[in-house]
Motif scaffolding. Structure first.
Motif, PDB file in Angstrom:
ATOM      1  N   ASP A 194       0.975  -1.240  -0.003  1.00  0.00           N
ATOM      2  CA  ASP A 194      -0.024   0.095  -0.009  1.00  0.00           C
ATOM      3  C   ASP A 194       0.811   1.057  -0.161  1.00  0.00           C
ATOM      4  OD1 ASP A 194      -2.114  -1.413  -0.070  1.00  0.00           O
ATOM      5  OD2 ASP A 194      -2.451  -1.204   2.147  1.00  0.00           O
ATOM      6  N   ARG A 195       1.976   1.135   0.930  1.00  0.00           N
ATOM      7  CA  ARG A 195       2.791   2.331   0.709  1.00  0.00           C
ATOM      8  C   ARG A 195       3.323   2.878  -0.668  1.00  0.00           C
ATOM      9  NH1 ARG A 195       7.556   4.130   5.195  1.00  0.00           N
ATOM     10  NH2 ARG A 195       8.343   5.564   4.079  1.00  0.00           N
ATOM     11  N   SER A 196       3.860   1.549  -1.250  1.00  0.00           N
ATOM     12  CA  SER A 196       4.516   1.852  -2.414  1.00  0.00           C
ATOM     13  C   SER A 196       3.470   2.290  -3.491  1.00  0.00           C
ATOM     14  CB  SER A 196       4.922   0.338  -3.013  1.00  0.00           C
ATOM     15  OG  SER A 196       5.608   0.475  -4.339  1.00  0.00           O
ATOM     16  N   ILE A 197       2.300   1.848  -3.492  1.00  0.00           N
ATOM     17  CA  ILE A 197       1.310   2.336  -4.094  1.00  0.00           C
ATOM     18  C   ILE A 197       1.062   3.838  -3.966  1.00  0.00           C
ATOM     19  CG2 ILE A 197      -1.269   1.985  -4.697  1.00  0.00           C
ATOM     20  CD1 ILE A 197      -0.959  -0.776  -4.273  1.00  0.00           C
ATOM     21  N   SER A 198       0.910   4.172  -2.908  1.00  0.00           N
ATOM     22  CA  SER A 198       0.656   5.374  -2.238  1.00  0.00           C
ATOM     23  C   SER A 198       1.749   6.253  -2.882  1.00  0.00           C
ATOM     24  CB  SER A 198       0.480   5.689  -0.911  1.00  0.00           C
ATOM     25  OG  SER A 198       0.474   6.963  -0.411  1.00  0.00           O
ATOM     26  N   ASN A 199       2.889   5.909  -2.570  1.00  0.00           N
ATOM     27  CA  ASN A 199       4.230   6.748  -3.303  1.00  0.00           C
ATOM     28  C   ASN A 199       4.096   6.877  -4.877  1.00  0.00           C
ATOM     29  OD1 ASN A 199       5.294   7.009  -0.601  1.00  0.00           O
ATOM     30  ND2 ASN A 199       6.513   5.399  -0.798  1.00  0.00           N
ATOM     31  N   SER A 200       3.937   5.877  -5.454  1.00  0.00           N
ATOM     32  CA  SER A 200       3.640   5.967  -6.902  1.00  0.00           C
ATOM     33  C   SER A 200       2.440   6.764  -7.324  1.00  0.00           C
ATOM     34  CB  SER A 200       3.405   4.664  -7.527  1.00  0.00           C
ATOM     35  OG  SER A 200       4.573   3.653  -7.393  1.00  0.00           O
ATOM     36  N   ARG A 201       1.457   6.901  -6.736  1.00  0.00           N
ATOM     37  CA  ARG A 201       0.493   7.778  -6.903  1.00  0.00           C
ATOM     38  C   ARG A 201       0.915   9.155  -6.710  1.00  0.00           C
ATOM     39  NH1 ARG A 201      -5.651   7.092  -4.795  1.00  0.00           N
ATOM     40  NH2 ARG A 201      -6.706   8.817  -6.064  1.00  0.00           N
ATOM     41  N   ALA A 202       1.442   9.552  -5.672  1.00  0.00           N
ATOM     42  CA  ALA A 202       1.949  11.077  -5.495  1.00  0.00           C
ATOM     43  C   ALA A 202       2.934  11.259  -6.571  1.00  0.00           C
ATOM     44  CB  ALA A 202       2.417  10.960  -3.893  1.00  0.00           C
ATOM     45  N   ALA A 203       3.730  10.342  -6.797  1.00  0.00           N
ATOM     46  CA  ALA A 203       4.780  10.869  -7.743  1.00  0.00           C
ATOM     47  C   ALA A 203       4.302  11.127  -9.256  1.00  0.00           C
ATOM     48  CB  ALA A 203       5.917   9.659  -7.632  1.00  0.00           C
ATOM     49  N   ILE A 204       3.166  10.734  -9.577  1.00  0.00           N
ATOM     50  CA  ILE A 204       2.620  10.933 -10.730  1.00  0.00           C
ATOM     51  C   ILE A 204       1.789  12.374 -10.791  1.00  0.00           C
ATOM     52  CG2 ILE A 204       0.269  10.288 -12.317  1.00  0.00           C
ATOM     53  CD1 ILE A 204       2.706   8.428 -12.643  1.00  0.00           C
ATOM     54  N   SER A 205       1.501  12.859  -9.705  1.00  0.00           N
ATOM     55  CA  SER A 205       1.041  14.175  -9.507  1.00  0.00           C
ATOM     56  C   SER A 205       1.773  15.396 -10.403  1.00  0.00           C
ATOM     57  CB  SER A 205       0.817  14.775  -7.930  1.00  0.00           C
ATOM     58  OG  SER A 205      -0.335  13.743  -7.694  1.00  0.00           O
ATOM     59  N   PRO A 206       3.251  15.478 -10.065  1.00  0.00           N
ATOM     60  CA  PRO A 206       3.858  16.574 -10.715  1.00  0.00           C
ATOM     61  C   PRO A 206       4.059  16.250 -12.354  1.00  0.00           C
ATOM     62  CG  PRO A 206       5.240  15.649  -8.840  1.00  0.00           C
ATOM     63  CD  PRO A 206       4.027  14.883  -9.216  1.00  0.00           C
ATOM     64  N   TRP A 207       3.826  15.081 -12.983  1.00  0.00           N
ATOM     65  CA  TRP A 207       3.761  14.991 -14.333  1.00  0.00           C
ATOM     66  C   TRP A 207       2.163  15.653 -14.669  1.00  0.00           C
ATOM     67  CZ3 TRP A 207       8.094  14.080 -16.036  1.00  0.00           C
ATOM     68  CH2 TRP A 207       9.030  13.122 -15.380  1.00  0.00           C
ATOM     69  N   LYS A 208       1.260  15.279 -13.995  1.00  0.00           N
ATOM     70  CA  LYS A 208      -0.011  15.922 -14.350  1.00  0.00           C
ATOM     71  C   LYS A 208       0.045  17.333 -14.330  1.00  0.00           C
ATOM     72  CE  LYS A 208      -4.725  16.360 -14.608  1.00  0.00           C
ATOM     73  NZ  LYS A 208      -5.301  16.588 -15.718  1.00  0.00           N
ATOM     74  N   GLN A 209       0.670  18.172 -13.141  1.00  0.00           N
ATOM     75  CA  GLN A 209       0.827  19.589 -13.114  1.00  0.00           C
ATOM     76  C   GLN A 209       1.354  20.101 -14.373  1.00  0.00           C
ATOM     77  OE1 GLN A 209       2.503  19.833  -9.389  1.00  0.00           O
ATOM     78  NE2 GLN A 209       0.379  19.370  -8.112  1.00  0.00           N
ATOM     79  N   ALA A 210       2.436  19.284 -14.633  1.00  0.00           N
ATOM     80  CA  ALA A 210       3.452  19.860 -15.831  1.00  0.00           C
ATOM     81  C   ALA A 210       2.371  19.814 -17.363  1.00  0.00           C
ATOM     82  CB  ALA A 210       4.891  18.935 -15.855  1.00  0.00           C
ATOM     83  N   VAL A 211       1.796  18.892 -17.375  1.00  0.00           N
ATOM     84  CA  VAL A 211       0.841  18.714 -18.537  1.00  0.00           C
ATOM     85  C   VAL A 211      -0.002  20.031 -18.581  1.00  0.00           C
ATOM     86  CG1 VAL A 211      -0.770  17.360 -19.788  1.00  0.00           C
ATOM     87  CG2 VAL A 211       1.216  16.320 -19.031  1.00  0.00           C
ATOM     88  N   VAL A 212      -0.669  20.334 -17.151  1.00  0.00           N
ATOM     89  CA  VAL A 212      -1.444  21.346 -17.382  1.00  0.00           C
ATOM     90  C   VAL A 212      -1.081  22.732 -17.497  1.00  0.00           C
ATOM     91  CG1 VAL A 212      -3.003  22.756 -15.634  1.00  0.00           C
ATOM     92  CG2 VAL A 212      -3.227  20.145 -15.635  1.00  0.00           C
ATOM     93  N   VAL A 213       0.303  22.710 -17.050  1.00  0.00           N
ATOM     94  CA  VAL A 213       1.106  24.249 -17.340  1.00  0.00           C
ATOM     95  C   VAL A 213       1.434  24.219 -18.872  1.00  0.00           C
ATOM     96  CG1 VAL A 213       3.314  25.064 -16.877  1.00  0.00           C
ATOM     97  CG2 VAL A 213       2.276  24.256 -15.003  1.00  0.00           C
ATOM     98  N   ASP A 214       1.642  23.087 -19.498  1.00  0.00           N
ATOM     99  CA  ASP A 214       2.168  23.027 -20.833  1.00  0.00           C
ATOM    100  C   ASP A 214       0.568  23.632 -21.673  1.00  0.00           C
ATOM    101  OD1 ASP A 214       4.182  22.278 -23.167  1.00  0.00           O
ATOM    102  OD2 ASP A 214       2.246  21.349 -23.629  1.00  0.00           O
ATOM    103  N   ASP A 215      -0.283  22.654 -21.227  1.00  0.00           N
ATOM    104  CA  ASP A 215      -1.733  23.082 -21.957  1.00  0.00           C
ATOM    105  C   ASP A 215      -1.888  24.862 -21.823  1.00  0.00           C
ATOM    106  OD1 ASP A 215      -1.888  20.584 -22.741  1.00  0.00           O
ATOM    107  OD2 ASP A 215      -3.431  20.096 -21.256  1.00  0.00           O
ATOM    108  N   ASN A 216      -1.961  25.126 -20.753  1.00  0.00           N
ATOM    109  CA  ASN A 216      -2.221  26.708 -20.456  1.00  0.00           C
ATOM    110  C   ASN A 216      -1.192  27.585 -21.200  1.00  0.00           C
ATOM    111  OD1 ASN A 216      -4.294  26.215 -18.631  1.00  0.00           O
ATOM    112  ND2 ASN A 216      -2.866  26.199 -16.929  1.00  0.00           N
ATOM    113  N   LEU A 217       0.231  27.297 -21.086  1.00  0.00           N
ATOM    114  CA  LEU A 217       1.284  27.938 -21.883  1.00  0.00           C
ATOM    115  C   LEU A 217       0.699  27.837 -23.286  1.00  0.00           C
ATOM    116  CD1 LEU A 217       4.437  27.153 -20.225  1.00  0.00           C
ATOM    117  CD2 LEU A 217       3.434  29.204 -20.294  1.00  0.00           C
TER     118      LEU A 217
END
Length: 133
Positions: free
Chosen positions: A80-103
């Protein structure tokens, strides 16, 4: 004169942007490695490749794509901890895509207000700062 066609955002571009941040000391190499691993797991879980153009899996279908990742990790026997860590590590990628879309959207509405570096640089340069967190 022909208008410049925007470069499509791929997962490779995201990874290159992150590598540049590591090389200039703006992102911890360990953090970058963990995020890269999580992104590659996300891609495998969603039957994607690093060379693919980023689509709805990082936009409107993101939550469903994350659920596929969680199911994939559970099937692999991850804790469960590994899954939680992986899930959290995906967030910056999602944020980067949103920033790129906005730019990109802003550049279409107000092209003169976007700096030359944003128009000429590939997406990995535009989004790099937003992977720093």
């Amino acid at each position: 004169k022909r208008a410049m066609q925007p470069e499509l955002l791929t997962y490779n571009a995201l990874l290159e942007g992150q590598s540049q941040l590591v090389s200039v000391g703006r992102l911890n190499p360990h953090t970058a490695a963990n995020r890269a691993t999580a992104l590659r797991l996300f891609l495998r879980a969603n039957h994607l490749r690093e060379s693919d153009v980023i689509g709805s899996e990082m936009r409107m279908n993101f939550m469903q794509a994350v659920e596929y990742l969680i199911a994939f990790l559970r099937q692999e026997g991850r804790s469960d901890r590994s899954i939680s860590n992986s899930r959290a590590a995906i967030s910056p990628w999602k944020q980067a895509v949103v920033v790129d879309d906005n730019l990109r959207a802003h550049a279409q509405i107000h092209p003169a207000q976007i700096g030359v570096d944003h128009r000429l640089a590939g997406p990995q340069f535009r989004i790099g700062n937003h992977l720093r967190t």
